[in-house]
Design a protein around this motif. Structure first.
Motif, PDB file in Angstrom:
ATOM      1  N   ALA A  14       0.837  -1.195   0.000  1.00  0.00           N
ATOM      2  CA  ALA A  14       0.000   0.000   0.000  1.00  0.00           C
ATOM      3  C   ALA A  14       0.875   1.249   0.000  1.00  0.00           C
ATOM      4  N   GLY A  15       0.482   2.213  -0.806  1.00  0.00           N
ATOM      5  CA  GLY A  15       1.264   3.432  -0.956  1.00  0.00           C
ATOM      6  C   GLY A  15       2.242   3.387  -2.119  1.00  0.00           C
ATOM      7  N   GLY A  16       2.433   2.205  -2.661  1.00  0.00           N
ATOM      8  CA  GLY A  16       3.375   2.040  -3.761  1.00  0.00           C
ATOM      9  C   GLY A  16       2.776   2.373  -5.112  1.00  0.00           C
ATOM     10  N   LEU A  86      -1.242   3.414  -4.266  1.00  0.00           N
ATOM     11  CA  LEU A  86      -2.133   2.261  -4.335  1.00  0.00           C
ATOM     12  C   LEU A  86      -2.637   1.864  -2.951  1.00  0.00           C
ATOM     13  N   VAL A  87      -3.870   1.396  -2.927  1.00  0.00           N
ATOM     14  CA  VAL A  87      -4.519   0.927  -1.705  1.00  0.00           C
ATOM     15  C   VAL A  87      -5.013  -0.493  -1.935  1.00  0.00           C
ATOM     16  N   THR A 124      -2.002  -6.782  -7.141  1.00  0.00           N
ATOM     17  CA  THR A 124      -2.318  -7.085  -5.747  1.00  0.00           C
ATOM     18  C   THR A 124      -1.625  -6.063  -4.860  1.00  0.00           C
ATOM     19  N   VAL A 125      -2.396  -5.399  -4.030  1.00  0.00           N
ATOM     20  CA  VAL A 125      -1.866  -4.386  -3.119  1.00  0.00           C
ATOM     21  C   VAL A 125      -2.023  -4.902  -1.702  1.00  0.00           C
ATOM     22  N   SER A 126      -0.902  -5.067  -1.034  1.00  0.00           N
ATOM     23  CA  SER A 126      -0.935  -5.571   0.337  1.00  0.00           C
ATOM     24  C   SER A 126      -0.980  -4.418   1.333  1.00  0.00           C
ATOM     25  N   SER A 127      -1.623  -4.676   2.456  1.00  0.00           N
ATOM     26  CA  SER A 127      -1.759  -3.617   3.473  1.00  0.00           C
ATOM     27  C   SER A 127      -0.617  -3.646   4.461  1.00  0.00           C
TER      28      SER A 127
END
Length: 127
Positions: A14-16, A86-87, A124-127
């Protein structure tokens, strides 16, 4: 016929950021608007962004405005989707789409307005 091939998906925190590419081949002269849609597990395919033929007007879904940017390189028959900040909710299979119909400066957000589709690339966005 037109073939669309996406690339650039992957796993990001996340944030990338990620940049998706969609290369068109075949009868590329028959493509007008190009766009991106996405489909998360258990959900319907939804509009993300689109651009007119000559990199004119663009349109974005409210959920990605200010974070995603669509661009086209007509010389390379390629459309890009730059995705920043990204979230986890952006996790989906992203599909490239092209329209064989000339809508002028109108940009449609409906699946039915597009005639050509790629196979999709997983984001795929990981938290």
């Amino acid at each position: 016929q037109v073939q669309l091939v996406e690339s650039g998906g992957g796993l990001v925190q996340a944030g990338g950021s990620l940049r998706l590419s969609c290369a068109a081949s075949g009868r590329t002269f028959s493509i007008y608007n190009m766009g991106w849609f996405r489909q998360a597990p258990g959900k319907e395919r939804e509009f993300v962004a689109a651009s007119t033929e000559n990199s004119g007007p663009t349109r974005y879904a409210d959920s990605v405005k200010g974070r995603f940017t669509i661009s086209r390189d007509n010389a390379k028959n390629t459309v890009y989707l730059q995705m920043n900040s990204l979230v986890p909710e952006d996790t989906a299979v992203y599909f490239c789409a092209g329209s064989a119909r000339n809508y002028g400066l109108q940009i449609h957000q409906t699946i039915g307005a597009y005639d050509y589709w790629g196979q999709g690339t997983q984001v795929t966005v990981s938290s």
